[in-house]
Design an enzyme around this catalytic site. Structure first.
Site, mmCIF file in Angstrom:
data_model
loop_
_atom_site.group_PDB
_atom_site.id
_atom_site.type_symbol
_atom_site.label_atom_id
_atom_site.label_comp_id
_atom_site.label_asym_id
_atom_site.label_seq_id
_atom_site.Cartn_x
_atom_site.Cartn_y
_atom_site.Cartn_z
ATOM 1 C CD GLU A 264 -2.113 1.942 2.293
ATOM 2 O OE1 GLU A 264 -2.232 1.380 3.367
ATOM 3 O OE2 GLU A 264 -1.850 2.895 1.711
ATOM 4 C CB CYS A 301 -2.058 6.286 3.167
ATOM 5 S SG CYS A 301 -3.160 5.198 4.662
HETATM 6 P P1 NAP Z 1 9.707 3.792 3.058
HETATM 7 O O1 NAP Z 1 10.978 4.720 2.945
HETATM 8 O O2 NAP Z 1 8.778 3.318 1.928
HETATM 9 O O3 NAP Z 1 9.848 2.516 4.219
HETATM 10 C C1 NAP Z 1 8.932 1.831 4.689
HETATM 11 C C2 NAP Z 1 9.885 0.525 4.816
HETATM 12 O O4 NAP Z 1 10.375 -0.111 3.694
HETATM 13 C C3 NAP Z 1 10.956 0.664 5.543
HETATM 14 O O5 NAP Z 1 11.152 -0.541 6.610
HETATM 15 C C4 NAP Z 1 12.190 0.566 4.842
HETATM 16 O O6 NAP Z 1 13.352 0.239 5.236
HETATM 17 C C5 NAP Z 1 11.653 -0.176 3.572
HETATM 18 N N1 NAP Z 1 12.270 0.168 2.378
HETATM 19 C C6 NAP Z 1 12.189 1.297 1.870
HETATM 20 N N2 NAP Z 1 12.681 1.300 0.503
HETATM 21 C C7 NAP Z 1 13.005 0.024 0.445
HETATM 22 C C8 NAP Z 1 13.812 -0.584 -0.620
HETATM 23 N N3 NAP Z 1 14.285 0.275 -1.866
HETATM 24 N N4 NAP Z 1 14.034 -2.088 -0.619
HETATM 25 C C9 NAP Z 1 13.874 -2.630 0.503
HETATM 26 N N5 NAP Z 1 13.067 -1.904 1.593
HETATM 27 C C10 NAP Z 1 12.993 -0.652 1.296
HETATM 28 O O7 NAP Z 1 8.584 4.854 3.902
HETATM 29 P P2 NAP Z 1 8.513 5.355 5.555
HETATM 30 O O8 NAP Z 1 9.774 5.215 5.912
HETATM 31 O O9 NAP Z 1 7.381 5.168 6.180
HETATM 32 O O10 NAP Z 1 8.197 6.842 4.893
HETATM 33 C C11 NAP Z 1 8.879 7.666 3.925
HETATM 34 C C12 NAP Z 1 8.059 8.090 2.951
HETATM 35 O O11 NAP Z 1 7.069 6.987 2.532
HETATM 36 C C13 NAP Z 1 6.853 9.089 3.441
HETATM 37 O O12 NAP Z 1 7.562 10.418 3.270
HETATM 38 C C14 NAP Z 1 5.767 9.173 2.292
HETATM 39 O O13 NAP Z 1 6.177 9.571 1.202
HETATM 40 C C15 NAP Z 1 5.777 7.515 2.180
HETATM 41 N N6 NAP Z 1 4.917 6.741 3.241
HETATM 42 C C16 NAP Z 1 3.432 6.704 2.328
HETATM 43 C C17 NAP Z 1 2.462 5.973 3.319
HETATM 44 C C18 NAP Z 1 1.217 5.871 2.829
HETATM 45 O O14 NAP Z 1 0.305 5.164 3.265
HETATM 46 N N7 NAP Z 1 0.897 6.126 1.320
HETATM 47 C C19 NAP Z 1 2.620 5.572 4.471
HETATM 48 C C20 NAP Z 1 4.027 5.984 5.340
HETATM 49 C C21 NAP Z 1 4.861 6.605 4.375
HETATM 50 P P3 NAP Z 1 14.598 1.129 6.009
HETATM 51 O O15 NAP Z 1 14.058 2.567 5.733
HETATM 52 O O16 NAP Z 1 14.885 0.615 7.194
HETATM 53 O O17 NAP Z 1 15.631 1.063 5.069
#
Ligand code: NAP
Length: 526
Positions: A264, A301
């Protein structure tokens, strides 16, 4: 309770990895204790192998046993008391009241799945009895039901440190389905994750479940990818960014045996304010819009990040009111990194030619503090500039004025897949804008009328999903009882004797569940 900073691998707290990390209190910037140890390659391997071993035992447990286990997890989370709330508050800056509510939701999700699996109809038991004398060919006895997929990896979300984290909706639905779970904890709230993992571990022990049924690992996305690529893993649950979700989806698809990834990801949740509603309620809609945009510092989200209406005085009044309200809001975001990304995204959008901004995305020197921003553009600018179609995670929204009803439809057709789409309108508006509603149905998983999409009810009819890029599988939901379907697959038994069939498919219906027998819904024996 003293936090260990270790990883839970099949019932044991271990820390063989060399790398450590820590997190900061986003409100004060102060470093939080302890340091957390990233899981080593060997620990990842052990968690996966133990999950596979546990699956052989766990898939044979009865729904009653699994139901008792899920209820026990909820109880153990409750037993963590105020310590859990205080740690989550220190790690995420979310207010106490919100966290108490989120804990109740987390426990509610666990008991909801406990009730669901006891009731039993979710497995969709379907029986077509044999017709041996059918001409020209006899019909076989065919009986179908859902069975668990196998070990599941769950990536915790940053924005729901309880309800979409270690024992959140993905974990609860996978365990309910009969699947072992390995959680890749989010690095924004590692202490909260450890506390909840301890609660799950207690439930595993108390209910006599196999130790490998649940593991919780701290570490980076690379460690998570190692799990996704492991041959014993059969599905993945994820909430986060498009970049992260897509990376996991691609890795899972490139495996020799591809597996489903239920990611998601981003959604901008468009809102269409139709002329009748705009004429009569512009100010009230602006007020509720800004409440929704700033709720949880915009870190939902379902945050309404795009608003469309027809150009004119009413839309200008609406925009002025939204601008005025934006100036009054600031809050602390979940992490400094998320806030940094918010500020960059707002500044990038505001720098697009033709976009006006109500102000700056931060009003203080604190690294995690964010201010609300209202951006404005016309339809032509929006349609031309693809960067305006990207999610801004935080308390910002973009108001777009359109020249005609046809332009509203063109805009709707141009939108990527969404979790939600909202329409504000009178009965006359709805009659006049049928096409628009039809288009939005193709774009989003949930359509709302005269409301706002934040605040997702957890219930059987909820659909929290949508076409890509909102999710990687538009047929699924990550909220509500339907979430369990992500972690099962159907199996058909052909011509099996009664004694060799699962109870759910036996003629006597010993579990007394609703089934479809020869095309009829029934709880009767057959
Ligand atoms: P994220 O950067 O996507 O990270 C979520 C999880 O996925 C973390 O455990 C991260 O690991 C892992 N991950 C991220 N990129 C990866 C990759 N290329 N390969 C493997 N694992 C990966 O999300 P976030 O830390 O929650 O927030 C960052 C951004 O995500 C926000 O600024 C926002 O834009 C978006 N977000 C969207 C929603 C939604 O529901 N739409 C919710 C939350 C966040 P590590 O960080 O530990 O390496």
């Amino acid at each position: 309770m003293q936090l260990s900073g270790l990883n839970l691998v099949a019932g044991k707290w271990v820390g063989g990895g060399q790398k450590v990390f820590s997190n900061n209190n986003p409100t004060t910037g102060e470093k939080l204790s302890p340091d957390f140890r990233e899981a080593s390659d060997q620990e990842v391997e052990l968690a996966a192998l133990q999950a596979a071993a546990a699956f052989d035992i766990y898939e044979r447990t009865t729904p009653e046993q699994r139901s008792i286990f899920l209820r026990r997890i909820a109880e153990e989370i409750n037993n963590l008391g105020d310590e859990l709330i205080q740690r989550a508050k220190a790690e995420t800056a979310l207010p106490e009241a919100r966290l108490i509510g989120e804990r109740a939701r987390t426990m509610g999700q666990l008991t909801m799945f406990a009730d669901l699996i006891q009731e039993g109809s979710w497995i969709e038991a379907t029986i077509d009895r044999a017709i041996p004398d059918r001409k020209p060919l006899p019909k076989a006895d065919l009986r179908r039901m859902s069975v668990p997929l196998g070990p599941v990896v769950v990536f915790s979300a940053s924005n729901f440190p309880l309800a979409f984290s270690v024992a959140g909706g993905d974990t609860a639905s996978a365990l309910a389905a009969g699947c072992p779970v390995i959680v890749k904890a989010h690095r924004g709230h590692p202490g909260t994750s450890e506390l909840v993992a301890r609660a799950v571990q207690k439930a595993v022990d108390a209910c006599g479940m196999p130790a490998g049924l649940f593991s919780m690992l701290q570490g980076t996305g690379q460690m998570g990818l190692q799990l996704v690529r492991h041959p014993v893993i059969k599905a993945v649950g994820f909430t986060g960014s498009l970049r992260g979700g897509r990376a996991l989806f691609d890795a899972a698809s490139a495996r020799p045996e591809p597996i489903p990834v239920y990611a998601e990801m981003g959604s901008i949740n468009p809102v269409f304010i139709l002329p009748g509603a705009l004429q009569t309620k512009a100010s009230a809609i602006a007020e509720t819009l800004m409440q929704s945009v700033t709720l949880g510092v915009g870190q939902f989200c379902t945050n309404p990040g795009l608003v469309f209406g027809l150009r004119g005085n009413a839309f200008s009044d609406f925009a002025n009111k939204a601008n005025e309200l934006a100036h009054k809001f600031s809050g602390t975001m979940l992490t400094q990194d998320i806030c940094k990304r918010y500020r960059e995204s707002v500044e990038k959008a505001a720098s697009v030619h033709g976009v006006q901004s109500s102000g700056k995305p931060s009003s203080s020197a604190q690294a995690a503090d964010a201010a609300a921003v209202v951006l404005q553009a016309d339809a032509e600018t929006f349609l031309k500039q693809q960067e305006l179609h990207e999610e801004i995670f935080g308390p910002a929204t973009l108001l777009v004025n359109c020249g005609s009803p046809a332009e509203l439809e063109t805009i709707a057709r141009s939108l990527p897949g969404q979790l939600t789409a909202t329409v504000h309108g009178t009965d006359e508006d709805l009659a006049q804008y049928k096409n628009l509603i039809q288009i939005l149905q193709q774009k989003a998983g949930r359509l709302l009328l005269n409301g706002f999409p934040t605040g997702v009810e957890v219930c059987p009819s909820m659909q929290h999903g949508g076409p890509y890029p909102a999710t990687t599988d538009s047929r699924s939901t990550s909220v509500g009882t339907g979430a369990i379907k992500r972690f099962v697959r159907p199996v058909c038994f052909q011509n099996f004797p009664q004694s060799a069939l699962p109870p759910e498919l036996q003629n006597d219906n010993p579990r007394n569940i609703w089934r479809i027998v020869d095309g009829q819904f029934t709880r009767e024996k057959c």
